[in-house]
Design a protein around this motif. Structure first.
Motif, PDB file in Angstrom:
ATOM      1  N   UNK A  55       0.855  -1.188   0.000  1.00 53.85           N
ATOM      2  CA  UNK A  55       0.000   0.000   0.000  1.00 53.85           C
ATOM      3  C   UNK A  55       0.889   1.235   0.000  1.00 53.85           C
ATOM      4  N   UNK A  56       0.639   2.130  -0.958  1.00 60.83           N
ATOM      5  CA  UNK A  56       1.441   3.341  -1.113  1.00 60.83           C
ATOM      6  C   UNK A  56       0.535   4.559  -0.968  1.00 60.83           C
ATOM      7  N   UNK A  65      -4.129   2.262   4.402  1.00 64.04           N
ATOM      8  CA  UNK A  65      -3.514   0.933   4.297  1.00 64.04           C
ATOM      9  C   UNK A  65      -3.938   0.001   5.411  1.00 64.04           C
ATOM     10  N   UNK A  66      -4.263   0.533   6.595  1.00 63.76           N
ATOM     11  CA  UNK A  66      -4.499  -0.325   7.754  1.00 63.76           C
ATOM     12  C   UNK A  66      -5.747  -1.183   7.573  1.00 63.76           C
ATOM     13  N   UNK A  67      -6.827  -0.573   7.096  1.00 60.26           N
ATOM     14  CA  UNK A  67      -8.051  -1.349   6.831  1.00 60.26           C
ATOM     15  C   UNK A  67      -7.811  -2.379   5.737  1.00 60.26           C
ATOM     16  N   UNK A  88       4.225   2.107   2.582  1.00 60.47           N
ATOM     17  CA  UNK A  88       5.256   3.138   2.447  1.00 60.47           C
ATOM     18  C   UNK A  88       4.666   4.399   1.836  1.00 60.47           C
ATOM     19  N   UNK A  89       5.394   5.476   2.030  1.00 59.71           N
ATOM     20  CA  UNK A  89       5.092   6.704   1.317  1.00 59.71           C
ATOM     21  C   UNK A  89       5.560   6.525  -0.129  1.00 59.71           C
ATOM     22  N   UNK A 107      -3.205  -2.564  16.730  1.00 55.07           N
ATOM     23  CA  UNK A 107      -2.581  -2.050  15.522  1.00 55.07           C
ATOM     24  C   UNK A 107      -3.561  -1.974  14.353  1.00 55.07           C
ATOM     25  N   UNK A 108      -4.636  -2.725  14.424  1.00 57.50           N
ATOM     26  CA  UNK A 108      -5.610  -2.719  13.331  1.00 57.50           C
ATOM     27  C   UNK A 108      -6.523  -1.510  13.380  1.00 57.50           C
TER      28      UNK A 108
END
Length: 487
Positions: free
Chosen positions: A117-118, A192-194, A209-210, A328-329
């Protein structure tokens, strides 16, 4: 009187003395050469067959030290296959799982399933994002099956997507552009977390990452090897208290000159620099050995643990979800100052989501570890190559009295020569002169509309349609403008 009998030199005796030894030498030489050829052939055949067998052998467990450097991962479980075929609606899979071919390249990441995921807000860093995508294609070429999600707030044009399709052609790599509402602003880094936890059972490795950090196959291999090594040292469950970290670097090019033919000698002493870790003495103010006795001989950690990214295995993500005080989620806002909550107390939202939530002692408290023996393999290039210029400036890292000069949108820059052909210019000209024939189902980059409002259009539909117009040909000009107006 002595009578001396003279030996007769018959022709047969002469012949025997001259011909027989040379015949032996010739015969032995030929025999030696034939023997060398036969032995070499047999050895070469054995070597080829042995290497071929080893190259396709997969060990039953993740043990990178006993597999010749390969990272073996088993096939998807039945539940994982079902999840890939029925993904959440917000992250439509399109062609990624149903039409993607298995990677038979045999690289050292063979069989590894990666979700990336960016966060890329707009096009301001698009040249850097191009390099990032190229590096993930290298990961695919190394044998991995990789799905990349780009979270952004601007739709990509069809011409741009087609140009990227022409560059990103690895069969086991898919790219999806997930368009968010511009109102998401700094919280774009939360998306990104979901995604990770919705697809937790479908991948072996997760990378956030960025859009300006170049991750190589070597980085991923080193992460997996060291994660396995930590498990060997402390045990599987205790290893959930640790994560292999990343250090970003830039190149310290002279900030006051432009590198051209006359000044290229100025790069003679250019080096990679760690601009976020400049406190002296370096040990222990910037970097120190791991505090745990069983790890301190092999691992260090950075006092400033901001990375702009993180890698995590499926096992670690699940563990951090259940970890006490971690969650963390769960996406949440970065901590604010008590006297002024609008100001961050532990870094901005992007620092919070990439590093501080995970490594902060008041939060998940997961210990960052970086191996000493191959430290450089866990360093990544921060592509803008600009932050080292801030060091020593007023209000920036290292402090100082010199003001940090900022540009603004009104600044005028001396651009390059206009005769330079751009990649897009060449791409469109090629497509106009030599249209691409449609080849069945579209399997290129997809764009997903995740904007939290009614738009009356699904971007994926228009993107697919444009590749099926013009009697099976890709016609960019008219259809391109039509789609952009609709978007």
């Amino acid at each position: 009187m002595r009578v001396t009998r003279r030996r007769k030199n018959t022709p047969s005796s002469k012949c025997c003395c001259w011909f027989f030894p040379s015949q032996i030498v010739l015969f032995m030489s030929l025999s030696f050469l034939v023997g060398c050829v036969v032995c070499s052939t047999l050895l070469l055949y054995w070597k080829i067959m042995n290497d071929s067998s080893d190259g396709h052998h997969i060990q039953p467990s993740l043990n990178v030290y006993n597999t010749g450097g390969k990272i073996p991962f088993g096939p998807l479980s039945a539940s994982s296959e079902q999840e890939k075929s029925n993904p959440p609606e917000n992250y439509s899979s399109g062609s990624s799982s149903s039409t993607r071919k298995s990677n038979k390249g045999g690289g050292f990441l063979q069989g590894l399933r990666i979700l990336v995921a960016i966060a890329s807000f707009d096009f301001s860093q698009f040249p850097l994002l191009e390099e990032v995508l190229d590096s993930y294609q290298d990961v695919c070429v190394a044998g991995a099956e990789i799905d990349v999600y780009i979270h952004t707030v601007v739709p990509y044009t069809v011409g741009l997507i087609d140009m990227l399709n022409a560059r990103l052609s690895c069969e086991t790599m898919t790219v999806k552009i997930a368009v968010q509402s511009p109102g998401v602003r700094l919280n774009l880094v939360d998306c990104h977390r979901e995604l990770f936890y919705e697809k937790i059972d479908s991948y072996d490795l997760f990378i956030y990452s960025e859009d300006d950090i170049k991750v190589s196959p070597t980085t991923i291999k080193a992460y997996l090897q060291e994660t396995e090594r930590v498990q060997d040292l402390v045990g599987r469950q205790p290893a959930e208290d640790y994560n292999i970290g990343i250090v970003r670097y830039e190149y310290n090019y002279p900030p006051d000159i432009i590198i051209d033919d006359k000044t290229r000698h100025a790069t003679e002493h250019v080096s990679r620099v760690y601009w976020e870790h400049l406190w002296k003495p370096l040990f222990p103010k910037s970097i120190d050995v791991a505090p745990q006795a069983e790890l301190q001989k092999n691992y260090v950690f950075m006092q400033n643990h901001h990375q702009g990214m993180f890698l995590a295995t499926q096992q670690l993500l699940k563990a951090w979800k259940e970890r006490k005080g971690c969650n963390f989620d769960k996406v949440r806002q970065r901590p604010g100052r008590k006297d002024n909550p609008s100001q961050p107390s532990e870094g901005t939202q992007r620092v919070w989501m990439s590093s501080q939530m995970l490594h902060g002692k008041s939060h998940c408290n997961v210990q960052q570890l970086i191996p000493m023996r191959n430290f450089g393999q866990l360093t990544v290039w921060h592509l803008p190559n600009k932050n080292y210029r801030r060091v020593g400036k007023k209000g920036r890292i290292g402090g100082g009295s010199v003001e940090n000069e900022f540009g603004n949108k009104g600044d005028k820059f001396a651009g390059p020569d206009p005769s330079l052909p751009t990649e897009m210019e060449l791409h469109l000209e090629m497509r106009r002169l030599y249209p691409v024939e449609a080849n069945g189902q579209y399997t290129g980059i997809q764009m997903i509309d995740q904007v939290d409002r009614q738009r009356g259009i699904e971007v994926v539909y228009w993107l697919t349609k444009i590749f099926k117009t013009g009697n099976g040909r890709l016609e960019l000009e008219d259809d391109y403008e039509s789609v952009i107006r609709q978007i």
